[in-house]
Scaffold this active site. Structure first.
Site, PDB file in Angstrom:
ATOM      1  N   ARG A  90       0.375  -1.348   0.014  1.00  0.00           N
ATOM      2  CA  ARG A  90       0.161   0.275  -0.240  1.00  0.00           C
ATOM      3  C   ARG A  90       0.934   1.122  -0.222  1.00  0.00           C
ATOM      4  NH1 ARG A  90      -1.893   0.399   6.383  1.00  0.00           N
ATOM      5  NH2 ARG A  90       0.200   1.653   6.968  1.00  0.00           N
ATOM      6  N   ASP A 108       5.754  -7.455   1.783  1.00  0.00           N
ATOM      7  CA  ASP A 108       4.794  -6.929   2.946  1.00  0.00           C
ATOM      8  C   ASP A 108       4.265  -8.366   3.958  1.00  0.00           C
ATOM      9  OD1 ASP A 108       2.859  -5.201   3.994  1.00  0.00           O
ATOM     10  OD2 ASP A 108       3.652  -3.549   2.388  1.00  0.00           O
ATOM     11  N   ASP A 149       8.338  -9.823   6.587  1.00  0.00           N
ATOM     12  CA  ASP A 149       8.839  -9.314   7.442  1.00  0.00           C
ATOM     13  C   ASP A 149       9.989  -8.709   7.197  1.00  0.00           C
ATOM     14  OD1 ASP A 149       9.078  -8.297   9.940  1.00  0.00           O
ATOM     15  OD2 ASP A 149       8.563  -9.616  11.169  1.00  0.00           O
ATOM     16  N   TYR A 201      11.785   7.555  14.554  1.00  0.00           N
ATOM     17  CA  TYR A 201      11.496   7.929  13.287  1.00  0.00           C
ATOM     18  C   TYR A 201      13.326   8.766  12.871  1.00  0.00           C
ATOM     19  CZ  TYR A 201       9.169   8.332   8.978  1.00  0.00           C
ATOM     20  OH  TYR A 201       9.005   8.170   7.821  1.00  0.00           O
ATOM     21  N   LYS A 242      15.918   7.222  10.208  1.00  0.00           N
ATOM     22  CA  LYS A 242      15.793   7.832   8.913  1.00  0.00           C
ATOM     23  C   LYS A 242      17.196   8.609   8.911  1.00  0.00           C
ATOM     24  CE  LYS A 242      12.136   6.751   7.886  1.00  0.00           C
ATOM     25  NZ  LYS A 242      12.038   5.113   6.493  1.00  0.00           N
ATOM     26  N   THR A 277      -0.139   9.892   1.942  1.00  0.00           N
ATOM     27  CA  THR A 277      -0.676   7.715   2.446  1.00  0.00           C
ATOM     28  C   THR A 277      -1.358   7.399   3.802  1.00  0.00           C
ATOM     29  OG1 THR A 277       1.374   7.518   3.357  1.00  0.00           O
ATOM     30  CG2 THR A 277       2.216   7.076   1.036  1.00  0.00           C
TER      31      THR A 277
HETATM   32  P1  NAD Z   1       2.207   3.678   4.881  1.00  0.00           P
HETATM   33  O1  NAD Z   1       2.020   2.974   6.226  1.00  0.00           O
HETATM   34  O2  NAD Z   1       1.351   3.024   3.992  1.00  0.00           O
HETATM   35  O3  NAD Z   1       3.464   2.363   4.062  1.00  0.00           O
HETATM   36  C1  NAD Z   1       3.962   1.055   4.236  1.00  0.00           C
HETATM   37  C2  NAD Z   1       4.971  -0.224   4.291  1.00  0.00           C
HETATM   38  O4  NAD Z   1       5.613  -1.096   4.991  1.00  0.00           O
HETATM   39  C3  NAD Z   1       3.207  -0.501   4.547  1.00  0.00           C
HETATM   40  O5  NAD Z   1       2.533  -1.335   3.831  1.00  0.00           O
HETATM   41  C4  NAD Z   1       3.355  -1.615   5.964  1.00  0.00           C
HETATM   42  O6  NAD Z   1       2.545  -3.136   5.575  1.00  0.00           O
HETATM   43  C5  NAD Z   1       4.484  -1.474   5.732  1.00  0.00           C
HETATM   44  N1  NAD Z   1       4.833  -2.452   7.065  1.00  0.00           N
HETATM   45  C6  NAD Z   1       5.604  -2.189   8.021  1.00  0.00           C
HETATM   46  N2  NAD Z   1       5.840  -2.546   8.690  1.00  0.00           N
HETATM   47  C7  NAD Z   1       6.310  -4.133   7.856  1.00  0.00           C
HETATM   48  C8  NAD Z   1       7.891  -5.074   8.032  1.00  0.00           C
HETATM   49  N3  NAD Z   1       7.881  -5.781   8.929  1.00  0.00           N
HETATM   50  N4  NAD Z   1       7.984  -5.808   6.752  1.00  0.00           N
HETATM   51  C9  NAD Z   1       7.448  -5.253   5.628  1.00  0.00           C
HETATM   52  N5  NAD Z   1       6.877  -4.472   5.605  1.00  0.00           N
HETATM   53  C10 NAD Z   1       6.089  -3.883   6.847  1.00  0.00           C
HETATM   54  O7  NAD Z   1       3.368   4.272   4.415  1.00  0.00           O
HETATM   55  P2  NAD Z   1       4.216   5.271   3.328  1.00  0.00           P
HETATM   56  O8  NAD Z   1       3.938   6.407   3.665  1.00  0.00           O
HETATM   57  O9  NAD Z   1       3.938   4.079   2.177  1.00  0.00           O
HETATM   58  O10 NAD Z   1       5.346   4.909   3.666  1.00  0.00           O
HETATM   59  C11 NAD Z   1       6.653   4.203   2.892  1.00  0.00           C
HETATM   60  C12 NAD Z   1       7.866   4.606   3.454  1.00  0.00           C
HETATM   61  O11 NAD Z   1       8.057   6.197   2.766  1.00  0.00           O
HETATM   62  C13 NAD Z   1       8.659   4.430   4.997  1.00  0.00           C
HETATM   63  O12 NAD Z   1       9.627   4.217   4.858  1.00  0.00           O
HETATM   64  C14 NAD Z   1       8.444   6.298   5.504  1.00  0.00           C
HETATM   65  O13 NAD Z   1       9.011   5.793   6.724  1.00  0.00           O
HETATM   66  C15 NAD Z   1       8.496   6.849   4.229  1.00  0.00           C
HETATM   67  N6  NAD Z   1       7.985   8.374   3.613  1.00  0.00           N
HETATM   68  C16 NAD Z   1       6.825   8.518   3.858  1.00  0.00           C
HETATM   69  C17 NAD Z   1       6.705  10.180   3.854  1.00  0.00           C
HETATM   70  C18 NAD Z   1       5.082  10.302   4.232  1.00  0.00           C
HETATM   71  O14 NAD Z   1       4.674  11.796   4.395  1.00  0.00           O
HETATM   72  N7  NAD Z   1       4.326   9.170   4.033  1.00  0.00           N
HETATM   73  C19 NAD Z   1       7.241  10.428   4.397  1.00  0.00           C
HETATM   74  C20 NAD Z   1       9.028  10.583   3.871  1.00  0.00           C
HETATM   75  C21 NAD Z   1       8.980   9.498   4.520  1.00  0.00           C
END
Ligand code: NAD
Length: 246
Positions: free
Chosen positions: A16, A37, A60, A152, A156, A187
């Protein structure tokens, strides 16, 4: 179309959010994807939606065993692996007095150790199928701190350091490694967050806007880009707002 015709990508957290956008965009450009995932139902549905060039596997990112299976699936189904998108991540927060050791270990395990394990598991295949590209997902919180986001932000920042080491270590074997640092992307991770006070464009990005960057970094168009931290934040970290109102 066709910019990734010879590429096979493994995307962690691909069921997702941004990971799903990366899977759709990579396959739209002719590549194949293994979506990994912990969300099995969402991942299976996405792979089915994309079709013949997508597979889902339970992954995982804290499990060495799951990583080995995901790499093996890419090779058995698509013949090679030359793109790794370390995208899986979680975001937890709390005051420093209340952020527990268990919470700290949990987020570091997923956001940082998960990327290390993915790189380690994929490296032999990436080297064998070079030119290859590793794309590690950090954040604007990998560049600046934010109150309450201790685990976090630490994870990062560390992703950027890990990526630089890998970029140097694997350069002569045809593997590039870069970090992307998204700002606020629409997201499930940041549902309800209002960015109008701190983003110059006063909006979140669509995940597809980040996926376009991932496609570029996955492709050989970016062949001299390695070890870089690439911001995609609508100008959020460019500086501060006006001192005077116009
Ligand atoms: P999201 O929560 O929609 O997606 C994260 C995905 O990681 C999910 O599908 C979840 O099931 C999966 N996940 C969680 N733990 C897991 C594990 N142990 N093993 C495998 N999969 C696992 O969030 P997103 O916004 O799509 O985030 C994607 C990446 O982008 C992340 O690393 C997040 O930190 C980074 N990010 C997001 C944003 C934002 O604004 N959304 C900004 C900067 C960075």
């Amino acid at each position: 179309m066709g910019r990734l015709a010879s590429k096979v990508a493994l995307i962690s957290g691909g069921a997702r959010g941004m990971g799903a956008a990366h899977a759709r965009e990579i396959t739209a450009e002719g590549g194949s994807v293994v979506i990994g995932d912990v969300l099995d139902a969402e991942g299976e549905a996405l792979a089915e939606e994309i079709g013949a060039r997508a597979r889902f596997i339970h992954l995982d990112v804290t499990s060495e065993h799951d990583w080995a299976n995901a790499v093996a699936l890419a090779i058995s189904e698509f013949g090679c692996l030359n793109v790794l998108v370390n995208n899986a991540g979680i975001c937890t927060m709390g005051s420093i007095e209340n952020f527990t050791l268990a919470e700290w270990n949990h987020i570091i395990n997923i956001n940082l150790t998960g990327q290390f394990l993915g790189i380690r598991a994929a490296t032999p295949a990436l080297v064998q199928s070079a030119p290859s590209s590793i794309i590690n997902v950090s954040s604007t919180q990998g560049i600046e701190g934010i109150a309450g986001l201790h685990g976090y932000t630490a994870s990062k920042f560390a992703v950027r350091g890990l990526t630089r080491c890998i970029a140097i270590e694997l350069a002569d074997r045809g593997v590039r490694a870069n970090t992307i640092c998204p700002g606020t992307i629409a997201t499930p991770m940041n549902e309800g967050l209002d960015v109008s006070d701190f983003n110059p464009m006063k909006r979140k990005a669509d995940p597809q806007e980040v996926a376009k960057l991932v496609v570029f970094l996955a492709s050989d168009e970016s062949q001299f880009i390695s070890g870089a931290d690439i911001l995609i934040d609508g100008g959020e970290l460019a500086g501060h707002g006006p001192l005077l109102q116009r």
